[in-house]
Design a protein around this motif. Structure first.
Motif, PDB file in Angstrom:
ATOM      1  N   ILE A 328      50.988 -15.949   0.885  1.00  0.00           N
ATOM      2  CA  ILE A 328      52.297 -15.511   1.373  1.00  0.00           C
ATOM      3  C   ILE A 328      52.246 -15.301   2.885  1.00  0.00           C
ATOM      4  N   LYS A 329      51.175 -14.656   3.322  1.00  0.00           N
ATOM      5  CA  LYS A 329      51.013 -14.364   4.754  1.00  0.00           C
ATOM      6  C   LYS A 329      50.964 -15.675   5.556  1.00  0.00           C
ATOM      7  N   ASP A 330      50.158 -16.640   5.055  1.00  0.00           N
ATOM      8  CA  ASP A 330      50.031 -17.927   5.758  1.00  0.00           C
ATOM      9  C   ASP A 330      51.366 -18.648   5.829  1.00  0.00           C
ATOM     10  N   ASN A 331      52.079 -18.610   4.690  1.00  0.00           N
ATOM     11  CA  ASN A 331      53.391 -19.247   4.648  1.00  0.00           C
ATOM     12  C   ASN A 331      54.331 -18.626   5.671  1.00  0.00           C
ATOM     13  N   GLU A 332      54.288 -17.303   5.725  1.00  0.00           N
ATOM     14  CA  GLU A 332      55.173 -16.601   6.646  1.00  0.00           C
ATOM     15  C   GLU A 332      54.857 -17.006   8.083  1.00  0.00           C
ATOM     16  N   ASP A 333      53.561 -17.075   8.404  1.00  0.00           N
ATOM     17  CA  ASP A 333      53.173 -17.467   9.771  1.00  0.00           C
ATOM     18  C   ASP A 333      53.664 -18.872  10.089  1.00  0.00           C
ATOM     19  N   MET A 334      53.484 -19.769   9.118  1.00  0.00           N
ATOM     20  CA  MET A 334      53.885 -21.160   9.343  1.00  0.00           C
ATOM     21  C   MET A 334      55.404 -21.243   9.550  1.00  0.00           C
ATOM     22  N   PHE A 335      56.161 -20.544   8.712  1.00  0.00           N
ATOM     23  CA  PHE A 335      57.619 -20.554   8.834  1.00  0.00           C
ATOM     24  C   PHE A 335      58.043 -19.967  10.178  1.00  0.00           C
ATOM     25  N   ARG A 336      57.358 -18.881  10.566  1.00  0.00           N
ATOM     26  CA  ARG A 336      57.728 -18.209  11.798  1.00  0.00           C
ATOM     27  C   ARG A 336      57.552 -19.154  12.979  1.00  0.00           C
ATOM     28  N   GLU A 337      56.420 -19.874  12.940  1.00  0.00           N
ATOM     29  CA  GLU A 337      56.141 -20.805  14.039  1.00  0.00           C
ATOM     30  C   GLU A 337      57.194 -21.915  14.074  1.00  0.00           C
ATOM     31  N   ALA A 338      57.469 -22.487  12.893  1.00  0.00           N
ATOM     32  CA  ALA A 338      58.419 -23.603  12.835  1.00  0.00           C
ATOM     33  C   ALA A 338      59.812 -23.147  13.265  1.00  0.00           C
ATOM     34  N   LEU A 339      60.295 -22.040  12.681  1.00  0.00           N
ATOM     35  CA  LEU A 339      61.638 -21.562  13.020  1.00  0.00           C
ATOM     36  C   LEU A 339      61.720 -21.202  14.501  1.00  0.00           C
ATOM     37  N   GLY A 340      60.605 -20.678  15.049  1.00  0.00           N
ATOM     38  CA  GLY A 340      60.575 -20.362  16.470  1.00  0.00           C
ATOM     39  C   GLY A 340      60.791 -21.610  17.308  1.00  0.00           C
ATOM     40  N   SER A 341      60.082 -22.684  16.951  1.00  0.00           N
ATOM     41  CA  SER A 341      60.236 -23.923  17.712  1.00  0.00           C
ATOM     42  C   SER A 341      61.615 -24.527  17.519  1.00  0.00           C
ATOM     43  N   MET A 342      62.220 -24.278  16.353  1.00  0.00           N
ATOM     44  CA  MET A 342      63.537 -24.840  16.083  1.00  0.00           C
ATOM     45  C   MET A 342      64.637 -23.996  16.723  1.00  0.00           C
ATOM     46  N   GLY A 343      64.253 -22.851  17.261  1.00  0.00           N
ATOM     47  CA  GLY A 343      65.251 -21.966  17.864  1.00  0.00           C
ATOM     48  C   GLY A 343      66.049 -21.205  16.828  1.00  0.00           C
ATOM     49  N   LEU A 344      65.490 -21.068  15.628  1.00  0.00           N
ATOM     50  CA  LEU A 344      66.235 -20.399  14.558  1.00  0.00           C
ATOM     51  C   LEU A 344      65.613 -19.066  14.157  1.00  0.00           C
ATOM     52  N   LEU A 345      64.537 -18.683  14.862  1.00  0.00           N
ATOM     53  CA  LEU A 345      63.856 -17.445  14.476  1.00  0.00           C
ATOM     54  C   LEU A 345      64.688 -16.249  14.924  1.00  0.00           C
ATOM     55  N   LYS A 346      65.082 -15.427  13.946  1.00  0.00           N
ATOM     56  CA  LYS A 346      65.901 -14.254  14.285  1.00  0.00           C
ATOM     57  C   LYS A 346      65.377 -13.057  13.511  1.00  0.00           C
ATOM     58  N   GLU A 347      64.174 -12.657  13.795  1.00  0.00           N
ATOM     59  CA  GLU A 347      63.605 -11.526  13.060  1.00  0.00           C
ATOM     60  C   GLU A 347      64.234 -10.220  13.492  1.00  0.00           C
TER      61      GLU A 347
END
Lengths: 347, 504, 149
Positions: A328-347
């Motif tokens: 779960i942790k790894d998935n979260e990191d991967m998603f965070r990185e991808a969404l960050g690059s896509m400009g969609l990260l809104k934590e």
């Protein structure tokens, strides 16, 4: 007695009853906990665990009939048929708010040994995309039950026959190819980004409301390409309506040995969707261990393998406890990185 | 073998499966359960089928699906009962039926309404199944050609056609429509992946579903109005005779085209994977309100305004089976659950279903003819029972309805949030009713608004911002033109009439 | 009715302005088409302009009177509304079955002023029937209270 007096009296009675019941309810809720503690002490002496002795409430934070609901009901079915758990496991749907309503309900049951909840990858990406506050890592990870993956599909009459064709066309016409997937900032969107990054191309991503809408728009030619879970497109593939160009796993799937992976074609796109079971935060240790044991037996049962994994074209992946927490942790990191690059990260 | 022989052969095969005693029995159980579930607000066909699915474990797959499909189309009949009698829609697709149905019941005409609705539903359902048996693959493929631009234009057509429904005050109708659209934007915006108007509240993220709103405004709102006035229905004073339960010849004549139109509209909309029975019933209602000879009666109990939509939602539920069975693409929530049920029994709906499991596919289709027959009988012989609910004294009936609206709202999502939405709109509904603010536009904005928006955004995303996409595609253009015509229809009609007068 | 329409118009104007200000906080245009703020903004404009129109037309109308609400009726109305809200609150503590029994009893007996056996009978009938149908048959997880139903 006149109406007014009667009503005033009625209110008072109702309020009193409400208040009484409120206290009563709390007491009732506390009592089992006390009992639990007492038992905990007893257990220190006895090696044998007393868990479980109450019905387990299995919360599905999505509507009845969906993917998570099907998994939960398949688990309870396997439990019932194999007589795996000494106590009943009851599925309760708490849908709405992108899964957040059901998740909030489970979060509020902090420390409760008798609550389970289904989790799918969407619940990892949703809070990262700013669509909720509750993170997947807030829960006690019990076990991953299965892995799902994504196919890149095209209509049967498409001019694309291989991933190479797609990449070539996309390079010639940046943002010109329409690729359909479910939702924005979701797994489909993220995997589109992964493919774009790996191949150095850019698509025009069109967000749909769900898998079946994606498939009908693909078959109708309204998008050029689409992402689909294997079980979402199996019948159309077999019926010759759509073709699969690639799968996002490390190695070819046993069930579809003819479909190449992105990786073997030179694009480093690996993507697994998680399907697992979690408990509330701070779930007692014996409950965690007991639950994992039940879930392990489920994963080994024929009912589970044949009626669920095979029928839904899922990959068997039983990963319990700490290893699953890491997934779960790894998935979260991967998603965070991808969404960050896509400009969609809104934590 | 010619096409005709093909169909006869397949249907023969189907009926040989559907007419075994077991399958007849389970079709009967299915449609009866469906009728009951339909009549209960909140529990719609999706939840009904999903919850009763476990009952079918261990059954023969064909029998199981026959029963589940029976529940699905039985709901379409059952939902009418609560819409008409207690103004509380039993199912999403019967929301519109409350608008004309309830005034009819208050006027003591519940009996004839039920009889005609049962007939219309039967015609709609049977026509739908007939088309499913003769042209399913062709229809399904054609339906796929409608993409986001066409859905957008369809929603515009529906809104345009319904814009005239505001009744006495068009301005109030506009405000209510706007309100409905605003409410529909609360929650997650699918097209953009952002949250709107949630103010950090988890329950707001879920958005505002139109069912608790409709149950509140129509159901609870009406209870408040009735309890405040506490005047009894006229019906209670007149004795219910068997004759008064039957429609008159004039009624039959009046609704015949509404049934035909509703059936056609319903089936076409039902086949589309992105629309469904609710939209179909709205469109049929809009059509009737434009074409009826008794337009002034709309909102006050125009019988074609309920018979048309009810024919439409039954035809649509049969239509929705077309893409599901032939392409494996469910067009609605319920067909998605049914698809799940197929797969649980190891049957893969889709292009190969009819080849690999003909006795199953045709058996289920044939059972739908049988089920519709049972439903029309069931819903006719029990009319006196349904209507007798109105004999319960209001001071007992109305509290009972309140309980029902609370449970119904709760069971939508197993949550109190929907109960609160229901109560808030119940109180608002009272004021809307008292001060004559039309509620239908609010419901329409709430249902059609999001579909229009999401497909608008999607279309422009597909065309990379080119608005030409809406007129360059013929079907979309035709739908938009239809929208324009329906807005200016009264004007056009006047011009035509004047022209005719001049000629004469 | 005129007065009510004016009040309604003012509420619409107020609400329209509120929606517009809120919608302005969302992006109006997106990459290729309308952004998340587009539809809310225009529906706000619709509500606002409808409100203004209604205000103008109502003010111009001659004053009129509405059918008054009799005091008894108003009392019933408020009682029922308050009881419904209370019931929704109490349901979490008392449980669905118990709350609905009390709710029915209060409405039928208190507001409807039926005899005690009618009250008791209808309250029992409704709460038990709904309990059996929704909880036992359709497995809706309605709140359980201190008595277990």
């Amino acid at each position: 007695m006149n109406l007014k007096k009667g009503l005033v009296l009625a209110f008072v009675v109702l309020l009193l009853l409400g208040a009484l019941a409120g206290c009563g309810g709390q007491e009732a809720a506390q009592e089992p906990e006390k009992a639990e503690e007492a038992k905990g002490e007893e257990e220190a002496k006895e090696p044998e665990s007393k868990w479980p002795e109450k019905t387990i409430e299995f919360v599905v934070p999505w509507k009845a009939g969906g993917g998570s609901d099907t998994m939960a009901r398949s688990i309870t079915k396997a439990i019932k048929e194999g007589n795996i758990s000494p106590v009943p496991v009851v599925v309760v749907n708490k849908p709405g708010g992108n899964g957040q309503i059901g998740e909030a309900y489970v979060i509020n049951k902090k420390g409760d040994p008798y609550t389970w909840m289904t989790l799918s990858s969407g619940q990892i990406s949703i809070p990262l995309a700013g669509l909720g506050d509750i993170k997947a890592t807030d829960f006690t990870a019990l076990a991953q039950m299965a892995g799902d993956t994504l196919f890149l599909v095209v209509p049967a009459d498409s001019k694309f026959n291989t991933l190479e064709d797609v990449v070539k066309a996309a390079k010639a016409n940046p943002e010109g190819l329409k690729i359909g997937g479910s939702g924005s900032g979701t797994e489909d969107h993220i995997v589109t980004y992964l493919f774009e990054k790996a191949a150095g191309i850019k698509f025009n991503y069109i967000a749909f409301s769900g898998g079946s809408e994606v498939m009908s728009n693909l078959m109708g030619g309204h998008v050029d390409l689409a992402w689909a879970n294997p079980n979402e497109c199996l019948s159309q593939v077999e019926g010759g309506l759509v073709e699969v160009l690639g799968v996002t796993t490390e190695e070819r799937l046993d069930s579809t040995p003819d479909i190449p992976t992105f990786r073997e074609l030179g694009y480093d796109v690996v993507f697994w969707q998680v399907r697992g079971v979690h408990g509330p935060p701070g779930m007692p240790k014996e409950a965690v261990e007991g639950s994992i044991e039940i879930l392990r037996k489920v994963s080994e049962s024929d009912t589970w393998k044949e009626k669920y994994l095979e029928a839904k074209m899922l990959t068997p992946r039983f990963i319990p406890g700490d290893d699953y927490t890491k997934v779960i942790k790894d998935n979260e990191d991967m998603f965070r990185e991808a969404l960050g690059s896509m400009g969609l990260l809104k934590e | 073998m010619g096409i005709l022989q093909d169909i006869v052969y397949h249907l023969g095969l189907g009926f040989s499966v559907a007419l075994t005693p077991t399958n007849i029995l389970f079709a009967a159980i299915g449609v009866t359960l469906g009728t009951i579930i339909g009549a209960l607000p909140g529990i719609g066909s999706v939840t009904g089928v999903a919850v009763l699915l476990p009952l079918t474990f261990g059954m023969d797959p064909t029998t199981a699906i026959i029963m589940l499909a029976g529940i699905y189309y039985g709901v379409m009949y059952g939902g009418t009962i609560s819409s008409v009698l207690i103004n509380t829609p039993g199912d999403a697709a019967t929301v519109i039926s409350a608008i004309e149905g309830y005034p009819l019941a208050k006027a003591g005409r519940a009996g004839p309404t039920f009889a005609l609705v049962a007939l219309g539903s039967f015609v709609g359902g049977t026509f739908g199944v007939l088309m499913l048996s003769i042209a399913a693959p062709f229809l399904a493929k054609t339906a796929l050609r409608l993409g986001p631009p066409e859905y957008f234009s369809l929603m515009i057509l529906a809104m345009a056609a319904l814009a005239g429904l505001a009744g006495s005050s068009p301005i109030k109708g506009i405000i209510m429509g706007g309100l409905g659209i605003v409410l529909s934007t609360v929650g997650v915006d699918i097209g953009h992946g952002v949250l709107r108007f949630t103010y950090g509240n988890v329950y707001m993220m879920n958005g505002i579903d139109f069912l608790p709103v409709a149950i509140g405004m129509f159901g609870m709102g009406e209870v408040l109005v009735q309890m405040q006035r506490l005047v009894t229905f006229e019906l209670l004073k007149t004795k219910i005779t068997f004759r008064s339960l039957l429609p008159t010849i004039q009624d039959w004549i009046r609704v015949r085209w509404a049934i035909v139109r509703g059936t056609l509209i319903g089936f076409v909309i039902g086949v589309l994977p992105g629309a469904g029975a609710t939209i179909a019933s709205f469109l049929s209602y809009a059509t009737e309100s434009k074409l009826s000879k008794h337009r002034e009666e709309f909102g006050k109990g125009a019988i074609e305004g309920i018979v048309g939509p009810e024919s439409a939602n039954n035809a649509a539920s049969a239509g929705a089976m077309v893409p599901m069975m032939t392409l494996g693409v469910p067009g609605s929530g319920t067909t998605a659950v049914l698809l799940g049920a197929f797969m649980m029994f190891g049957l893969q709906p889709g292009p190969l279903l009819f080849q690999n499991h003909p006795e199953f596919a045709w058996g289920v289709i044939a059972s739908m003819y049988v089920g519709n027959m049972m439903l029309v009988v069931l819903n006719t012989i029990f009319i006196p029972t349904f209507v007798s609910i109105l004999k319960v004294p209001q001071t007992i009936l109305m509290p009972g309805i309140l309980v029902l609206t609370i449970v119904g709202a709760y069971s939508l999502n197993n949550n109190m949030a929907e109960v609160w939405i229901m109560i808030i709109f119940g109180i608002l509904g009272y004021f809307f009713k008292r001060y004559k603010w039309p509620m239908a536009p609010l419901i329409l904005g709430l249902v059609l608004g999001p579909l229009a928006e999401v497909n608008f955004v999607r279309s422009l995303s597909m065309s990379q911002g080119d608005f030409g996409i809406f007129v360059a595609r013929p079907i979309s253009l035709a739908l938009l033109a239809g929208g324009l015509v329906s807005i200016f229809y009264p004007l056009i009609k006047q011009i035509l009439l004047r022209g005719r007068e001049k000629l004469a | 009715m005129r007065q009510a329409d004016i009040i309604g118009a003012l509420i619409s104007i107020f609400f329209g302005v509120f929606v517009i200000t809120q919608a302005l906080g969302l992006e109006y245009w997106w990459r290729f088409g309308p952004g998340p703020g587009f539809v809310p903004l225009w529906s706000g404009v619709l509500i606002l302009s409808g409100g203004v129109l209604l205000f103008i037309t109502s003010v111009r109308r001659p004053p009129d009177t509405m059918e008054p609400v009799n005091p008894e009726g108003r009392k019933r109305l408020i009682t029922i509304t308050v009881l419904t809200v209370l019931a929704a609150v109490a349901m979490n503590y008392l449980g669905f079955g118990t709350t609905m029994f009390l709710f029915m009893a209060l409405l039928v007996g208190g507001v409807g002023r039926h005899r005690w056996y009618v009250t008791l009978g209808s309250a029992l009938l409704v709460s038990v029937t709904f309990y059996l149908v929704f909880v036992k048959w359709l497995l809706v997880p309605l709140p359980k209270g201190v008595f277990g139903f």
